[in-house]
Design an enzyme around this catalytic site. Structure first.
Site, PDB file in Angstrom:
ATOM      1  N   MET A 162     -16.730  18.458  32.120  1.00  0.00           N
ATOM      2  CA  MET A 162     -17.687  19.202  32.947  1.00  0.00           C
ATOM      3  C   MET A 162     -18.406  20.231  32.068  1.00  0.00           C
ATOM      4  O   MET A 162     -17.762  21.084  31.450  1.00  0.00           O
ATOM      5  CB  MET A 162     -16.979  19.941  34.087  1.00  0.00           C
ATOM      6  CG  MET A 162     -16.393  19.054  35.182  1.00  0.00           C
ATOM      7  SD  MET A 162     -17.546  17.887  35.921  1.00  0.00           S
ATOM      8  CE  MET A 162     -18.811  18.982  36.562  1.00  0.00           C
ATOM      9  N   MET A 212     -16.742  16.241  47.247  1.00  0.00           N
ATOM     10  CA  MET A 212     -16.238  17.632  47.240  1.00  0.00           C
ATOM     11  C   MET A 212     -15.543  17.917  48.566  1.00  0.00           C
ATOM     12  O   MET A 212     -15.958  17.415  49.602  1.00  0.00           O
ATOM     13  CB  MET A 212     -17.405  18.606  47.075  1.00  0.00           C
ATOM     14  CG  MET A 212     -18.222  18.346  45.826  1.00  0.00           C
ATOM     15  SD  MET A 212     -19.608  19.471  45.751  1.00  0.00           S
ATOM     16  CE  MET A 212     -20.538  18.742  44.412  1.00  0.00           C
ATOM     17  N   GLY A 237     -19.211  21.636  41.548  1.00  0.00           N
ATOM     18  CA  GLY A 237     -19.501  22.052  42.923  1.00  0.00           C
ATOM     19  C   GLY A 237     -20.976  22.014  43.293  1.00  0.00           C
ATOM     20  O   GLY A 237     -21.306  21.863  44.462  1.00  0.00           O
ATOM     21  N   PHE A 238     -21.851  22.148  42.294  1.00  0.00           N
ATOM     22  CA  PHE A 238     -23.278  22.239  42.598  1.00  0.00           C
ATOM     23  C   PHE A 238     -24.108  21.539  41.518  1.00  0.00           C
ATOM     24  O   PHE A 238     -23.748  21.594  40.338  1.00  0.00           O
ATOM     25  CB  PHE A 238     -23.721  23.713  42.678  1.00  0.00           C
ATOM     26  CG  PHE A 238     -22.959  24.481  43.720  1.00  0.00           C
ATOM     27  CD1 PHE A 238     -23.392  24.510  45.042  1.00  0.00           C
ATOM     28  CD2 PHE A 238     -21.786  25.147  43.383  1.00  0.00           C
ATOM     29  CE1 PHE A 238     -22.662  25.210  46.010  1.00  0.00           C
ATOM     30  CE2 PHE A 238     -21.058  25.846  44.346  1.00  0.00           C
ATOM     31  CZ  PHE A 238     -21.497  25.870  45.661  1.00  0.00           C
ATOM     32  N   GLY A 239     -25.208  20.954  41.964  1.00  0.00           N
ATOM     33  CA  GLY A 239     -26.185  20.420  41.020  1.00  0.00           C
ATOM     34  C   GLY A 239     -27.102  21.534  40.545  1.00  0.00           C
ATOM     35  O   GLY A 239     -27.110  22.632  41.106  1.00  0.00           O
ATOM     36  N   GLY A 240     -27.869  21.257  39.510  1.00  0.00           N
ATOM     37  CA  GLY A 240     -28.931  22.159  39.070  1.00  0.00           C
ATOM     38  C   GLY A 240     -28.485  23.411  38.342  1.00  0.00           C
ATOM     39  O   GLY A 240     -29.266  24.356  38.214  1.00  0.00           O
ATOM     40  N   HIS A 247     -23.344   7.683  39.997  1.00  0.00           N
ATOM     41  CA  HIS A 247     -22.288   8.699  40.019  1.00  0.00           C
ATOM     42  C   HIS A 247     -22.229   9.329  41.409  1.00  0.00           C
ATOM     43  O   HIS A 247     -23.234   9.826  41.921  1.00  0.00           O
ATOM     44  CB  HIS A 247     -22.631   9.748  38.950  1.00  0.00           C
ATOM     45  CG  HIS A 247     -21.615  10.815  38.734  1.00  0.00           C
ATOM     46  ND1 HIS A 247     -20.552  10.674  37.875  1.00  0.00           N
ATOM     47  CD2 HIS A 247     -21.520  12.068  39.245  1.00  0.00           C
ATOM     48  CE1 HIS A 247     -19.841  11.793  37.856  1.00  0.00           C
ATOM     49  NE2 HIS A 247     -20.412  12.661  38.680  1.00  0.00           N
ATOM     50  N   GLY A 263     -28.123  14.671  37.509  1.00  0.00           N
ATOM     51  CA  GLY A 263     -28.565  14.750  38.895  1.00  0.00           C
ATOM     52  C   GLY A 263     -29.977  15.280  39.000  1.00  0.00           C
ATOM     53  O   GLY A 263     -30.934  14.532  39.163  1.00  0.00           O
ATOM     54  N   SER A 264     -30.120  16.611  38.856  1.00  0.00           N
ATOM     55  CA  SER A 264     -31.441  17.215  39.053  1.00  0.00           C
ATOM     56  C   SER A 264     -32.466  16.726  38.028  1.00  0.00           C
ATOM     57  O   SER A 264     -33.642  16.557  38.364  1.00  0.00           O
ATOM     58  CB  SER A 264     -31.332  18.740  39.033  1.00  0.00           C
ATOM     59  OG  SER A 264     -30.607  19.178  37.918  1.00  0.00           O
ATOM     60  N   SER A 283     -26.541  11.053  39.158  1.00  0.00           N
ATOM     61  CA  SER A 283     -25.722  11.593  40.250  1.00  0.00           C
ATOM     62  C   SER A 283     -26.526  11.667  41.540  1.00  0.00           C
ATOM     63  O   SER A 283     -27.578  12.313  41.601  1.00  0.00           O
ATOM     64  CB  SER A 283     -25.220  12.988  39.885  1.00  0.00           C
ATOM     65  OG  SER A 283     -24.729  13.617  41.053  1.00  0.00           O
ATOM     66  N   MET A 316     -13.925  15.693  43.309  1.00  0.00           N
ATOM     67  CA  MET A 316     -13.660  17.131  43.122  1.00  0.00           C
ATOM     68  C   MET A 316     -12.875  17.599  44.334  1.00  0.00           C
ATOM     69  O   MET A 316     -13.366  18.373  45.174  1.00  0.00           O
ATOM     70  CB  MET A 316     -14.993  17.882  42.986  1.00  0.00           C
ATOM     71  CG  MET A 316     -15.627  17.660  41.626  1.00  0.00           C
ATOM     72  SD  MET A 316     -17.379  18.106  41.621  1.00  0.00           S
ATOM     73  CE  MET A 316     -18.069  16.575  42.171  1.00  0.00           C
ATOM     74  N   ASP A 345     -20.929  15.829  32.283  1.00  0.00           N
ATOM     75  CA  ASP A 345     -21.507  16.036  33.615  1.00  0.00           C
ATOM     76  C   ASP A 345     -21.898  17.501  33.801  1.00  0.00           C
ATOM     77  O   ASP A 345     -21.037  18.385  33.794  1.00  0.00           O
ATOM     78  CB  ASP A 345     -20.445  15.620  34.645  1.00  0.00           C
ATOM     79  CG  ASP A 345     -20.942  15.666  36.078  1.00  0.00           C
ATOM     80  OD1 ASP A 345     -22.118  15.989  36.311  1.00  0.00           O
ATOM     81  OD2 ASP A 345     -20.119  15.358  36.969  1.00  0.00           O
ATOM     82  N   HIS A 373     -16.589  10.542  41.259  1.00  0.00           N
ATOM     83  CA  HIS A 373     -16.064  11.795  40.715  1.00  0.00           C
ATOM     84  C   HIS A 373     -15.492  12.597  41.874  1.00  0.00           C
ATOM     85  O   HIS A 373     -16.242  13.164  42.675  1.00  0.00           O
ATOM     86  CB  HIS A 373     -17.217  12.534  40.016  1.00  0.00           C
ATOM     87  CG  HIS A 373     -16.855  13.881  39.483  1.00  0.00           C
ATOM     88  ND1 HIS A 373     -17.806  14.803  39.096  1.00  0.00           N
ATOM     89  CD2 HIS A 373     -15.660  14.466  39.243  1.00  0.00           C
ATOM     90  CE1 HIS A 373     -17.207  15.892  38.661  1.00  0.00           C
ATOM     91  NE2 HIS A 373     -15.904  15.719  38.740  1.00  0.00           N
ATOM     92  N   ASP A 383     -20.419  12.197  43.732  1.00  0.00           N
ATOM     93  CA  ASP A 383     -19.678  13.461  43.661  1.00  0.00           C
ATOM     94  C   ASP A 383     -19.073  13.803  45.016  1.00  0.00           C
ATOM     95  O   ASP A 383     -19.784  14.209  45.935  1.00  0.00           O
ATOM     96  CB  ASP A 383     -20.625  14.589  43.254  1.00  0.00           C
ATOM     97  CG  ASP A 383     -21.058  14.475  41.809  1.00  0.00           C
ATOM     98  OD1 ASP A 383     -20.178  14.525  40.936  1.00  0.00           O
ATOM     99  OD2 ASP A 383     -22.269  14.322  41.561  1.00  0.00           O
TER     100      ASP A 383
HETATM  101  C1  DX5 Z   1     -21.430  18.972  39.848  1.00  0.00           C
HETATM  102  C2  DX5 Z   1     -21.435  17.476  39.850  1.00  0.00           C
HETATM  103  C3  DX5 Z   1     -22.502  16.875  39.047  1.00  0.00           C
HETATM  104  C4  DX5 Z   1     -23.896  17.239  39.485  1.00  0.00           C
HETATM  105  C5  DX5 Z   1     -24.681  17.419  38.239  1.00  0.00           C
HETATM  106  O1  DX5 Z   1     -20.279  19.448  40.394  1.00  0.00           O
HETATM  107  O2  DX5 Z   1     -20.197  16.967  39.341  1.00  0.00           O
HETATM  108  O3  DX5 Z   1     -22.364  15.471  38.952  1.00  0.00           O
HETATM  109  O4  DX5 Z   1     -24.525  16.296  40.310  1.00  0.00           O
HETATM  110  O5  DX5 Z   1     -25.916  17.938  38.566  1.00  0.00           O
HETATM  111  P1  DX5 Z   1     -26.978  18.354  37.455  1.00  0.00           P
HETATM  112  O6  DX5 Z   1     -27.215  17.120  36.617  1.00  0.00           O
HETATM  113  O7  DX5 Z   1     -28.156  18.775  38.259  1.00  0.00           O
HETATM  114  O8  DX5 Z   1     -26.356  19.458  36.662  1.00  0.00           O
HETATM  115 ZN    ZN Z   2     -20.075  14.745  38.947  1.00  0.00          ZN
END
Ligand code: DX5
Ligand code: ZN
Length: 214
Positions: free
Chosen positions: A135, A35, A140-143, A31, A195-196, A6, A66, A173, A64, A33
């Site tokens: 999900m 938003m 909404g957020f990574g990490g 990927h 992602g992270s 991501s 959102m 995801d 993706h 994302d």
């Molecule tokens: C969150 C995103 C994910 C995000 C995942 O809303 O849909 O794709 O990038 O991030 P990690 O892998 O850091 O949880």
């Molecule tokens: Zn995603």
């Protein structure tokens, strides 16, 4: 295992080296994302940024969305050259129609469910989609930390897939790393978004390889 890193955790100050890393990696997809600050409490990036990314990226795009009313953007996602367009079950009033329109635009259709959305909401759509995206964090957020309950949902989707004869790929995801990835694989996951775990790794290529060879 299919791997879809991501871009959300990449360096937004200079995306080119990160996209070149993805190009050189064993990743199957990139990927993206999107938003809107309405469906999820955050805003990421939009079409001008994705167009620039698509130009540089040699991996197929796994988009993706959102966002509310994703139908409005089908043609723009197609114009990016995306292979997969994922929409949220919770954001589509007429999900079957949205899936049909994504197919008519020549893309693979994915349906995404949030952590509190039951797998039973997929019963009447799984035969029509190419991918189910579960999900394993709130979007909404990574990490964010992996939600354990997602393992049970992955098993339920795998069972629904068997029972229905659907060919939908099971993608997960959120909070994915080598440890959660292995557990998800055992539960029936076929494609992992990360992602992270990838972009915060000392060696992102190795992180992608670790997921690829789970
Ligand atoms: C969150 C995103 C994910 C995000 C995942 O809303 O849909 O794709 O990038 O991030 P990690 O892998 O850091 O949880
Ligand atoms: Zn995603």
């Amino acid at each position: 295992m299919k791997v879809s890193p991501s871009l959300l955790s990449a360096n937004f100050g200079n995306l080119t080296p990160d996209i070149e890393m993805i190009n050189a990696s064993e990743a199957d997809y990139l990927h993206l994302d999107v938003m809107d600050g309405v469906f999820v409490p955050n805003i990421s990036f939009g079409f001008p940024v994705m167009k620039a990314v698509a130009k540089l990226c040699r991996k197929p795009l796994d988009v993706h969305l959102m966002i509310v009313e994703p139908d409005k953007w089908i043609n723009q996602v197609r114009d990016l050259g995306a292979e997969i367009m994922n929409v949220h079950q919770e954001a589509c009033t007429h999900l079957h129609s949205t899936v049909q329109r994504i197919h008519q635009a020549g893309m693979k259709a994915g349906v995404t469910i949030c952590p509190a959305t039951p797998v039973s909401t997929l019963v009447d759509i799984i035969e029509d989609v190419d991918l189910v995206l579960i999900m394993s964090v709130n979007p909404g957020f990574g990490g964010q930390p992996f939600i354990e309950h997602s393992l049970k949902k992955t098993m339920e989707v795998a069972e629904l897939k068997r029972a229905s004869g659907s060919k939908a790929i099971i993608e997960i995801d959120g909070g994915v790393n080598a440890t959660t990835g292995k557990r998800l694989s055992d539960a029936g996951a076929e494609m992992l978004v990360a992602g992270s775990y990838v972009f915060n790794a000392e060696n992102p290529l190795e992180a992608i390889r670790a997921l690829k060879h789970i």
